[in-house]
Design a protein around this motif. Structure first.
Motif, mmCIF file in Angstrom:
data_model
loop_
_atom_site.group_PDB
_atom_site.id
_atom_site.type_symbol
_atom_site.label_atom_id
_atom_site.label_comp_id
_atom_site.label_asym_id
_atom_site.label_seq_id
_atom_site.Cartn_x
_atom_site.Cartn_y
_atom_site.Cartn_z
ATOM 1 N N PRO A 140 5.880 17.000 2.389
ATOM 2 C CA PRO A 140 4.904 18.084 2.292
ATOM 3 C C PRO A 140 4.227 18.071 0.926
ATOM 4 N N ILE A 141 3.074 18.650 0.842
ATOM 5 C CA ILE A 141 2.216 18.505 -0.321
ATOM 6 C C ILE A 141 2.845 19.048 -1.597
ATOM 7 N N ASP A 142 3.618 20.142 -1.519
ATOM 8 C CA ASP A 142 4.149 20.754 -2.736
ATOM 9 C C ASP A 142 5.315 19.963 -3.328
ATOM 10 N N ASN A 143 6.015 19.186 -2.492
ATOM 11 C CA ASN A 143 7.125 18.355 -2.980
ATOM 12 C C ASN A 143 7.331 17.215 -1.989
ATOM 13 N N PRO A 144 6.525 16.165 -2.091
ATOM 14 C CA PRO A 144 6.572 15.101 -1.071
ATOM 15 C C PRO A 144 7.948 14.433 -0.984
ATOM 16 N N VAL A 145 8.494 14.423 0.214
ATOM 17 C CA VAL A 145 9.770 13.740 0.446
ATOM 18 C C VAL A 145 9.578 12.466 1.262
ATOM 19 N N ILE A 146 8.387 12.309 1.850
ATOM 20 C CA ILE A 146 8.084 11.067 2.552
ATOM 21 C C ILE A 146 6.635 10.655 2.298
ATOM 22 N N THR A 147 6.421 9.363 2.261
ATOM 23 C CA THR A 147 5.082 8.800 2.394
ATOM 24 C C THR A 147 5.087 7.995 3.684
ATOM 25 N N ILE A 148 3.922 7.810 4.270
ATOM 26 C CA ILE A 148 3.851 7.147 5.568
ATOM 27 C C ILE A 148 2.606 6.268 5.629
ATOM 28 N N LEU A 149 2.732 5.160 6.312
ATOM 29 C CA LEU A 149 1.584 4.299 6.588
ATOM 30 C C LEU A 149 1.691 3.808 8.020
ATOM 31 N N VAL A 150 0.604 3.980 8.769
ATOM 32 C CA VAL A 150 0.512 3.479 10.145
ATOM 33 C C VAL A 150 -0.694 2.559 10.230
ATOM 34 N N THR A 151 -0.519 1.364 10.780
ATOM 35 C CA THR A 151 -1.653 0.470 11.032
ATOM 36 C C THR A 151 -1.634 0.037 12.489
ATOM 37 N N LEU A 152 -2.812 -0.027 13.092
ATOM 38 C CA LEU A 152 -2.977 -0.511 14.466
ATOM 39 C C LEU A 152 -4.033 -1.609 14.432
ATOM 40 N N LEU B 217 0.821 -1.213 0.000
ATOM 41 C CA LEU B 217 0.000 0.000 0.000
ATOM 42 C C LEU B 217 0.852 1.258 0.000
ATOM 43 N N ILE B 218 1.914 1.288 0.807
ATOM 44 C CA ILE B 218 2.732 2.511 0.842
ATOM 45 C C ILE B 218 3.488 2.683 -0.469
ATOM 46 N N THR B 219 3.804 1.584 -1.144
ATOM 47 C CA THR B 219 4.440 1.683 -2.455
ATOM 48 C C THR B 219 3.478 2.318 -3.453
ATOM 49 N N ALA B 220 2.193 1.960 -3.379
ATOM 50 C CA ALA B 220 1.181 2.558 -4.253
ATOM 51 C C ALA B 220 0.992 4.040 -3.931
ATOM 52 N N TYR B 221 0.957 4.392 -2.642
ATOM 53 C CA TYR B 221 0.826 5.806 -2.251
ATOM 54 C C TYR B 221 2.031 6.617 -2.715
ATOM 55 N N SER B 222 3.205 5.988 -2.736
ATOM 56 C CA SER B 222 4.396 6.689 -3.219
ATOM 57 C C SER B 222 4.272 7.014 -4.697
ATOM 58 N N ALA B 223 3.607 6.139 -5.458
ATOM 59 C CA ALA B 223 3.369 6.420 -6.879
ATOM 60 C C ALA B 223 2.469 7.638 -7.037
ATOM 61 N N ILE B 224 1.478 7.762 -6.151
ATOM 62 C CA ILE B 224 0.591 8.930 -6.180
ATOM 63 C C ILE B 224 1.371 10.182 -5.799
ATOM 64 N N ALA B 225 2.300 10.036 -4.855
ATOM 65 C CA ALA B 225 3.067 11.190 -4.378
ATOM 66 C C ALA B 225 4.068 11.695 -5.405
ATOM 67 N N ASN B 226 4.648 10.786 -6.208
ATOM 68 C CA ASN B 226 5.748 11.198 -7.084
ATOM 69 C C ASN B 226 5.330 11.509 -8.524
ATOM 70 N N GLY B 227 4.027 11.516 -8.802
ATOM 71 C CA GLY B 227 3.578 11.855 -10.141
ATOM 72 C C GLY B 227 3.132 10.672 -10.961
ATOM 73 N N GLY B 228 3.047 9.483 -10.342
ATOM 74 C CA GLY B 228 2.484 8.336 -11.049
ATOM 75 C C GLY B 228 3.413 7.181 -11.308
ATOM 76 N N LYS B 229 4.680 7.246 -10.828
ATOM 77 C CA LYS B 229 5.647 6.182 -11.089
ATOM 78 C C LYS B 229 5.652 5.173 -9.936
ATOM 79 N N LEU B 230 5.364 3.909 -10.257
ATOM 80 C CA LEU B 230 5.455 2.846 -9.261
ATOM 81 C C LEU B 230 6.913 2.413 -9.180
#
Length: 755
Positions: free
Chosen positions: A568-580, A443-456
């Motif tokens: 940060p939204i203008d230039n994401p340098v991190i994606t994060i996933l927390v599950t409990l 899931l975090i790998t997929a979110y990273s694709a959304i963050a970086n402009g579409g690249k998985l």
């Protein structure tokens, strides 16, 4: 020819035949020994004439990305003796026993018994002798020219950070081979190649040519440099541990921080964890008197629960965090825009199929697609999935990588688990993250694709492999698996996710961080509570492990609360996933329990990375200015008021009784105290040991403005945390405090924390 001559000639022929036969046999034997069996016999002869001494290689270190040591090998030594050689060379066995006993602090009689075994070629004296002690033995052997006492290096693995990143690093067994984590997957690089010392010996095993030994060089193991940042790993570890305790989480949790620009994992936490230096030690919370760590059931418990890396070796239903993926599909396919009109009305695929409702059924009514994401309305996504269609929907699922393992350099990774032939109902429920399971890493790998402009990107946890001198042997570079969405879709979706966190209607408000533009989505997946599925065998109950049994909430319900985001939204340098997994309390939603954990990790991580805050107008309004309370004692009221005004502070004048004093005698808060702008300072115009006290009112469900006015009216200050309606306060209603006291009040948009 006479008969005598015939006999003589026959004898000569017989002798000649015997001679030729012997010569032929000798030649045949020579050919057999030298050509056919030559190599084998040469090796046997060499083995008989030489003594091999193995030189153990040094296992490579494991470092974090900044070269901080996470796994090192400490040299220890095994001390042994050869009684046969000692007696043949007439060494003083008693003196040897005395010296070894003295240096090693062991029983001399036990050593003497071993030395008395004259026919023995090997007797173990002591293992795991530290370097300082071994140096004393080496010096003694050299000075006294002792024969028959040997030291063999036996490195021991040591993990300086203890349990930090335990599932990532892994550990080694008694033979110094990797068992778990990077120690296992990178074992062929870490272990190196042993060396040898070949010494010629006589029939008695004694060296015959001192100084003529042949050395086959040892090749030490390579070092592994991880992408993990030890500081970020610690930030995530602490935040997750605190949440597990605070929210009574039964089945542990995970936290992953990833760089969406490179695919590098900056932190990977799986709970429960363990001390790498004592991997079979007592699990946290277990009764130490009942834990042995060696039984079959205990071994299964360790493998299936404690040692399992839940970020990639355990799958879960992602819940509403998956609505981001469904939204990405809908936007990419041109089926919706942020402003598309939708509704949350109860949805059925057919008149007889199950109802699909929002967590607040039919409450939101007609709304924009953007608002449906803020409010996390299930029917909207179920309907959207039907517009996408089965083939396209599951085609995107495959494109985002949910069917495949990511290929990260860690063992035991699983892929997603889906229905073999999904139906439209399966797809409708899958649109909001249920009826299939994936790993947190997927899931975090997929979110990273959304963050970086579409690249998985292929995720990596190994940055480099280096030799013992630090020279790089191999380096992992960012690797694009495929493009899954366009940059335009990425930007549109990020803007929607920003509102989930920053808009009062959003469910992710508790992850909000001033100045860092956090975007993300909450999730709360309901799962049937089942002890066996939780991996909690009866052993856990017998050991009185507190998280083995639910504490006080509804026994039939189990939830996985989560938050996935980027910043940060203008230039994401991190994606994060927390599950409990299974917060065992009434407030169990992702918005309530997972979002604040993510917010804390995001803030501390970006501060560590030196990312500059960029404050929005909303941020600026929420940042109160602070001032130091000036000393206005012995001033008249006019001058005191003027001095306080310079510091943007107000005052309350107290002059009870028949008071003729026109100067300030005392004040509260005291001079030097840090207070917020517009705070009240109580000025006493008389001497008193009993300052004016007031009762704190009940601020429940009041708006921020209402709470401010209520407290200010009775001379109290307020510290505002959050927005919406008051849900808690630092001082209980009815308690008396001194005028001018600051009461902390927490505000929430409570109805929007349900997902």
């Amino acid at each position: 020819m006479s008969s005598l001559q015939k006999i003589k000639k026959g004898r000569i022929a017989f002798v000649l035949f015997i001679f030729v036969a012997m010569i032929t046999a000798l030649i045949g034997r020579f050919v057999w020994l030298q050509i056919i069996e030559g190599g084998k016999l040469s090796s046997a002869a060499l083995a008989q004439q030489t003594r091999d001494t193995l030189i153990s290689p040094r296992r490579g270190n494991i470092y974090d990305r900044n070269r901080k040591e996470l796994a090192v090998s400490i040299p220890y030594y095994t001390i042994s003796v050869c009684p046969e050689n000692i007696h043949k060379l007439k060494e003083d066995a008693d003196e040897i026993a005395s010296m070894l006993s003295q240096i090693l602090q062991t029983d001399k009689n036990e050593i003497s018994k071993k030395l008395a075994n004259k026919k023995s070629k090997y007797q173990l004296i002591k293992r795991k002798v530290d370097k300082d002690t071994s140096e004393k033995i080496k010096t003694w052997i050299k000075e006294k020219k002792i024969e028959g006492v040997y030291l063999e290096e036996e490195p021991k693995r040591y993990y300086p950070a203890g349990s930090l990143a335990s599932h990532v690093i892994g550990f080694t067994d008694f033979e110094n081979s990797g068992v778990l984590g990077i120690e296992r997957t990178m074992d062929k690089y870490l272990k190196g190649k042993p060396g040898k010392i070949l010494s010629e010996v006589d029939a008695g095993g004694q060296g015959v040519m001192p100084g003529e030994s042949k050395v086959i060089d040892v090749r030490d193991g390579s070092n592994i440099v991880l992408t993990i940042d030890e500081v970020i790993q610690d930030i995530a570890d602490r935040a997750l541990s605190e949440a597990i305790t605070q929210f009574k989480v039964v089945n542990g949790g995970t936290a992953i921080v990833m760089d969406p620009r490179t695919g590098e994992i900056l932190a990977m936490v799986s709970k429960p964890d363990f001390d790498l230096n004592k991997p079979t030690g007592v699990p946290q919370g277990a009764d130490p008197t009942k834990w042995k760590g060696t039984g079959e059931n205990e071994g299964k418990f360790l493998w299936n629960y404690i040692w399992k890396n839940k970020t990639l070796a355990d799958t879960y239903e992602p819940g509403s965090t998956f609505k981001t993926i469904t939204s990405a599909i809908g936007i990419e396919e041109g089926l919706v825009t942020p402003d598309t009109t939708v509704n949350d009305f109860t949805y059925r695929l057919t008149p007889n199929s199950p109802k699909i409702d929002c967590h607040l059924p039919n409450r939101h009514g007609v709304e924009s697609f953007r608002l449906s994401m803020y409010r996390s309305c299930n029917p909207v996504y179920a309907k959207l999935s039907q517009d996408v269609g089965l083939d396209r929907f599951y085609g995107y699922m495959k494109a985002f990588g949910f069917y495949d393992k990511t290929g990260i350099e860690l063992p035991e990774e699983l892929g997603g688990i889906f229905q073999e032939k999904p139906t439209k109902l399966d797809m409708a429920v899958a649109s909001f993250g249920q009826r299939f399971t994936i790993t947190p890493l997927q899931l975090i790998t997929a979110y990273s694709a959304i963050a970086n402009g579409g690249k998985l990107l292929e995720p990596h946890i190994v940055k480099e492999i280096t030799d013992q001198d630090g020279n790089i042997i191999e380096r992992n570079e960012p690797e694009v698996v495929r493009n899954v969405i366009s940059r335009q879709t990425s930007e549109t979706l990020k803007d929607i996710l920003l509102g989930v966190v920053s808009d009062p209607n959003g469910t992710g408000g508790k992850s909000y961080v001033k100045g860092y533009g956090v975007a993300g989505k909450t999730g709360t997946a309901e799962t049937t509570k089942n002890t066996n599925r939780l991996g909690l065998p009866d052993l856990a109950k017998n050991l009185n492990i507190p998280w083995a049994v639910p504490i006080d909430y509804k026994d039939e319900e189990r939830y996985v609360a989560s938050f996935a985001g980027l910043a940060p939204i203008d230039n994401p340098v991190i994606t994060i996933l927390v599950t409990l997994d299974y917060p065992n309390m009434k407030e169990h939603t992702g918005g309530y329990v997972a979002a604040p954990v993510a917010g804390k990790i995001i803030e501390e991580t970006l501060e560590h990375l030196g990312v500059e805050r960029k404050y929005t107008e909303r941020d600026k309004k929420l940042i109160p200015r602070e001032y130091t309370v000036p000393d206005v004692r012995n001033m008249d009221i006019e001058n005191a008021a003027a001095e306080l005004k310079k510091s943007k502070l107000d005052f309350i004048k107290e002059d009870l009784g028949d008071v003729k004093n026109t100067k300030v005698i005392s004040q509260y808060p005291k001079p030097g105290t840090i207070v917020r702008e517009n705070s009240f300072i109580t000025l006493y115009m008389y001497k008193t040991d009993k300052p004016v006290m007031v009762k704190v009112p009940d601020l429940s469900k009041k708006t921020v403005l209402e709470a401010i006015n209520t407290l200010n009216d009775i001379g109290l200050n307020i510290k505002v945390n959050g927005e919406g309606f008051a849900v808690s306060q630092s001082v209980l209603p009815g308690k008396e405090v001194q005028k001018g006291y600051e009461v902390g009040v927490n505000f929430e948009t409570g109805s929007n924390l349900d997902d």
